[in-house]
Design a protein around this motif. Structure first.
Motif, PDB file in Angstrom:
ATOM      1  N   ALA A  15       0.853  -1.193   0.000  1.00 52.55           N
ATOM      2  CA  ALA A  15       0.000   0.000   0.000  1.00 52.55           C
ATOM      3  C   ALA A  15       0.889   1.242   0.000  1.00 52.55           C
ATOM      4  CB  ALA A  15      -0.894  -0.007   1.240  1.00 52.55           C
ATOM      5  N   PRO A  16       0.407   2.348  -0.496  1.00 52.06           N
ATOM      6  CA  PRO A  16       1.227   3.575  -0.493  1.00 52.06           C
ATOM      7  C   PRO A  16       1.773   3.867   0.896  1.00 52.06           C
ATOM      8  CG  PRO A  16      -0.769   3.896  -1.788  1.00 52.06           C
ATOM      9  CD  PRO A  16      -0.905   2.552  -1.136  1.00 52.06           C
ATOM     10  N   ARG A  17       3.068   4.093   0.965  1.00 53.75           N
ATOM     11  CA  ARG A  17       3.721   4.205   2.266  1.00 53.75           C
ATOM     12  C   ARG A  17       3.197   5.380   3.074  1.00 53.75           C
ATOM     13  NH1 ARG A  17      10.247   4.056   3.407  1.00 53.75           N
ATOM     14  NH2 ARG A  17      10.093   4.307   5.689  1.00 53.75           N
ATOM     15  N   ALA A  18       2.999   6.520   2.427  1.00 49.27           N
ATOM     16  CA  ALA A  18       2.539   7.704   3.150  1.00 49.27           C
ATOM     17  C   ALA A  18       1.178   7.440   3.790  1.00 49.27           C
ATOM     18  CB  ALA A  18       2.475   8.894   2.203  1.00 49.27           C
ATOM     19  N   ALA A  19       0.296   6.801   3.042  1.00 48.50           N
ATOM     20  CA  ALA A  19      -1.037   6.514   3.588  1.00 48.50           C
ATOM     21  C   ALA A  19      -0.951   5.525   4.747  1.00 48.50           C
ATOM     22  CB  ALA A  19      -1.939   5.962   2.484  1.00 48.50           C
ATOM     23  N   ALA A  20      -0.117   4.485   4.599  1.00 46.30           N
ATOM     24  CA  ALA A  20       0.033   3.502   5.673  1.00 46.30           C
ATOM     25  C   ALA A  20       0.644   4.134   6.913  1.00 46.30           C
ATOM     26  CB  ALA A  20       0.896   2.336   5.189  1.00 46.30           C
ATOM     27  N   ASP A  21       1.655   5.011   6.727  1.00 48.21           N
ATOM     28  CA  ASP A  21       2.282   5.676   7.883  1.00 48.21           C
ATOM     29  C   ASP A  21       1.274   6.570   8.596  1.00 48.21           C
ATOM     30  OD1 ASP A  21       4.632   4.406   7.342  1.00 48.21           O
ATOM     31  OD2 ASP A  21       5.603   6.147   6.391  1.00 48.21           O
ATOM     32  N   ALA A  22       0.415   7.215   7.853  1.00 47.68           N
ATOM     33  CA  ALA A  22      -0.598   8.087   8.471  1.00 47.68           C
ATOM     34  C   ALA A  22      -1.563   7.276   9.324  1.00 47.68           C
ATOM     35  CB  ALA A  22      -1.347   8.859   7.385  1.00 47.68           C
ATOM     36  N   VAL A  23      -1.997   6.128   8.804  1.00 40.52           N
ATOM     37  CA  VAL A  23      -2.886   5.263   9.584  1.00 40.52           C
ATOM     38  C   VAL A  23      -2.163   4.744  10.820  1.00 40.52           C
ATOM     39  CG1 VAL A  23      -4.210   3.114   9.555  1.00 40.52           C
ATOM     40  CG2 VAL A  23      -4.266   4.633   7.578  1.00 40.52           C
ATOM     41  N   ALA A  24      -0.881   4.371  10.668  1.00 44.92           N
ATOM     42  CA  ALA A  24      -0.110   3.853  11.806  1.00 44.92           C
ATOM     43  C   ALA A  24       0.037   4.923  12.888  1.00 44.92           C
ATOM     44  CB  ALA A  24       1.256   3.380  11.335  1.00 44.92           C
ATOM     45  N   ALA A  25       0.284   6.171  12.468  1.00 43.86           N
ATOM     46  CA  ALA A  25       0.415   7.243  13.459  1.00 43.86           C
ATOM     47  C   ALA A  25      -0.899   7.463  14.197  1.00 43.86           C
ATOM     48  CB  ALA A  25       0.849   8.532  12.757  1.00 43.86           C
ATOM     49  N   ARG A  26      -1.998   7.437  13.477  1.00 42.32           N
ATOM     50  CA  ARG A  26      -3.308   7.591  14.113  1.00 42.32           C
ATOM     51  C   ARG A  26      -3.577   6.449  15.085  1.00 42.32           C
ATOM     52  NH1 ARG A  26      -7.142  10.506  16.354  1.00 42.32           N
ATOM     53  NH2 ARG A  26      -9.256   9.676  16.012  1.00 42.32           N
ATOM     54  N   LEU A  27      -3.201   5.235  14.678  1.00 42.46           N
ATOM     55  CA  LEU A  27      -3.398   4.069  15.548  1.00 42.46           C
ATOM     56  C   LEU A  27      -2.579   4.212  16.824  1.00 42.46           C
ATOM     57  CD1 LEU A  27      -4.360   1.194  16.160  1.00 42.46           C
ATOM     58  CD2 LEU A  27      -2.566   0.333  14.634  1.00 42.46           C
ATOM     59  N   ARG A  28      -1.328   4.661  16.713  1.00 41.59           N
ATOM     60  CA  ARG A  28      -0.498   4.819  17.896  1.00 41.59           C
ATOM     61  C   ARG A  28      -1.076   5.884  18.830  1.00 41.59           C
ATOM     62  NH1 ARG A  28       3.894   5.114  15.465  1.00 41.59           N
ATOM     63  NH2 ARG A  28       4.158   7.373  15.324  1.00 41.59           N
ATOM     64  N   GLU A  29      -1.567   6.985  18.262  1.00 43.87           N
ATOM     65  CA  GLU A  29      -2.158   8.034  19.096  1.00 43.87           C
ATOM     66  C   GLU A  29      -3.367   7.513  19.867  1.00 43.87           C
ATOM     67  OE1 GLU A  29      -3.112  11.134  16.428  1.00 43.87           O
ATOM     68  OE2 GLU A  29      -1.013  11.729  16.039  1.00 43.87           O
ATOM     69  N   ARG A  30      -4.205   6.748  19.188  1.00 38.99           N
ATOM     70  CA  ARG A  30      -5.398   6.230  19.859  1.00 38.99           C
ATOM     71  C   ARG A  30      -5.023   5.217  20.939  1.00 38.99           C
ATOM     72  NH1 ARG A  30     -10.484   6.586  17.949  1.00 38.99           N
ATOM     73  NH2 ARG A  30     -10.841   5.723  20.045  1.00 38.99           N
TER      74      ARG A  30
END
Length: 512
Positions: free
Chosen positions: A141-156
């Motif tokens: 998957a596009p890396r930028a999009a995956a990193d954004a989801v991962a950052a959101r997951l870590r914040e939650r």
């Protein structure tokens, strides 16, 4: 006269060829032919699909694509049984690598997985979010999009875990001096915070300070001689921050202190301070249970205690001898040298009991003279340790019991000691290892230098291992095993024992 052509034979004439033979064959075999045709039709029905896939693979790929599209539409992205959209697209791609559809389908699965990861993150279902994010990354998957989801997951996750409350607990535990020991102490809490937020400055700083205090305590323990405490503190520091700046220096100090204690233990052993040597070796083992040198040192102390027990038995002090042997067993329970001493002490009991009849000075003098003569005779015959009861060593022990300071007794002891050492070296040169072992036993019974004896045992054990290696190379497994047993009995700590034992075990397992 014109030529005459005979009339054509009638089809029913006896001379006419059998035109009706095929029909008769069919009538006779019609049942078999019918069964064969039926079997052929059945095979065609059964093999229709595999043959079609073999001849027209694009049909199977098209079917897999259709099933994959359906799985993707209902959100069934991946499954271990192969029914997920990912697995079906991959199957279609394997069957028809030139078809662009499967690759496009896999890209759609990656996008769908990202959407699932985002949705599960918002719903607080973090394990499912991690699974979906992992699938998206595996499918590029596009890396930028995956990193954004991962950052959101870590914040939650951080918010759900109550990170600030956890940080408050960790800081309080640190200020109270509870650095480690349970899950609510400072270092375990710092570790949990950093797993959720690797850049948390407070946790990073707190971990660094806590580990620094641990290492400072380890250095203080070293100065106080508490090796076990220092080792425990260093182990905790290494567990929580193996890259701490103070760790290498503290470990180096620990190594220096360990080496110094090992040297001191050896000096105490050679000087006869056996109990102190045992305590030092025990401290090293408490620091590191796998310290081979410390364990070998305890074996040497055990052997020295066994020799002390033998001397006590020679003086009729059998109760003290048994107590000393008990100490030796506690240090080296499996050492064959201890068993040999036990056997000699038991064999000496009746000999010493007979000495009770020797009471007057004249009788003692007469008995010593007889024993000195008997020792000389046994020496001439080479009977240092055998046969029991009449060998030179047993007679020497009795003479030492009656008159330990007699010059002739001391001279006989020195002479037998030298003879035993010479015997060992001679038989070792001849590679007569069994006889060398017997000479070593006699030597050990008379000598006081445990370091020298340990070196001799190591040499003999190495010779036994060399013999075992030769026998193993020749395929003589039983003889190789016997050599291994002899090496282990001679020196249980000899280098190479474990490696040779493993090679021998492998040879037995493979049937030679």
């Amino acid at each position: 006269m014109g030529s005459h052509r005979p009339p054509a034979p009638h089809r029913d004439h006896p001379g006419c060829p059998r035109q009706a033979a095929p029909a008769a064959f069919v009538r006779r075999h019609w049942r078999w032919m019918t069964a064969g045709l039926g079997l052929l039709l059945l095979l065609l029905l059964v093999l229709r699909q595999p043959l079609a896939e073999l001849l027209w693979p694009q049909n199977s790929a098209q079917q897999a694509m259709a099933e994959a599209d359906a799985a993707l539409a209902r959100g069934h992205l991946s499954a271990a049984d192969g029914s997920g959209a990912r697995e079906l697209y991959e199957a279609a791609l394997a069957m028809d690598p030139d078809r662009p559809g499967p690759r496009a389908g896999l890209a759609r699965v990656a996008q769908a997985a990202l959407a699932v990861a985002q949705r599960e993150t918002d719903a607080g279902n973090f394990p499912a979010a991690h699974d979906a994010l992992r699938l998206a990354r595996e499918l590029a998957a596009p890396r930028a999009a995956a990193d954004a989801v991962a950052a959101r997951l870590r914040e939650r996750e951080i918010a759900a875990a109550g990170l600030e409350e956890m940080w408050t607990q960790a800081d309080r535990a640190y200020r109270e001096g509870r650095l480690h020991g349970d899950d609510e102490s400072a270092l375990p809490l710092y570790r949990r915070i950093l797993r959720l937020d690797p850049a948390h400055l407070g946790a990073l700083r707190g971990r660094d300070d806590a580990v620094a205090e641990l290492l400072q305590g380890a250095r203080s323990a070293l100065r106080g001689g508490d090796l076990a405490g220092a080792a425990a503190a260093i182990a905790v520091a290494r567990e929580f921050d193996p890259g701490h700046v103070d760790l290498p220096d503290t470990e180096a100090r620990m190594t220096e202190e360990r080496d110094a204690i090992l040297d001191l233990a050896r000096e105490e052993l050679e000087g006869g301070s056996l109990e102190h040597a045992a305590r030092l070796y025990g401290a090293l083992l408490a620091m590191d249970a796998g310290d081979g040198e410390a364990r070998e040192g305890l074996v040497l102390v055990g052997r020295a205690l066994a020799r002390r027990a033998e001397r006590l038995a020679a003086e009729h002090r059998f109760a003290e001898a048994e107590a000393t042997l008990g100490q030796a067993r506690g240090l080296a329970p499996d050492d064959p040298a201890l068993r040999a001493v036990e056997e000699r002490i038991e064999a000496s009991r009746p000999l010493h009991a007979r000495l009770g009849n020797v009471r007057s000075a004249a009788e003692r003098e007469q008995r010593v003279r007889e024993l000195i003569a008997a020792i000389a005779a046994a020496e001439e015959l080479g009977e240092l340790l055998e046969p029991p009861g009449s060998n030179a060593y047993d007679k020497l022990r009795i003479a030492q019991t009656i008159s330990p300071d007699d010059p002739d007794v001391r001279a006989a002891s020195a002479r037998l000691l030298e003879a035993a050492g010479d015997c060992f070296e001679r038989e070792l040169r001849r590679n007569s290892l069994g006889r060398a072992g017997a000479c070593l036993d006699a030597w050990a019974a008379l000598a006081t230098d445990e370091t020298l004896l340990a070196a001799a045992r190591r040499r003999l054990a190495q010779r036994w291992l060399a013999v075992g290696d030769e026998r193993l190379a020749a395929g003589e497994l039983d003889r190789a095993a016997a050599a291994l047993r002899s090496a282990r009995e001679t020196d249980p700590a000899a280098p190479g024992l474990a490696e040779f034992s493993e090679r021998l075990r492998t040879a037995f397992a493979s049937g030679g």
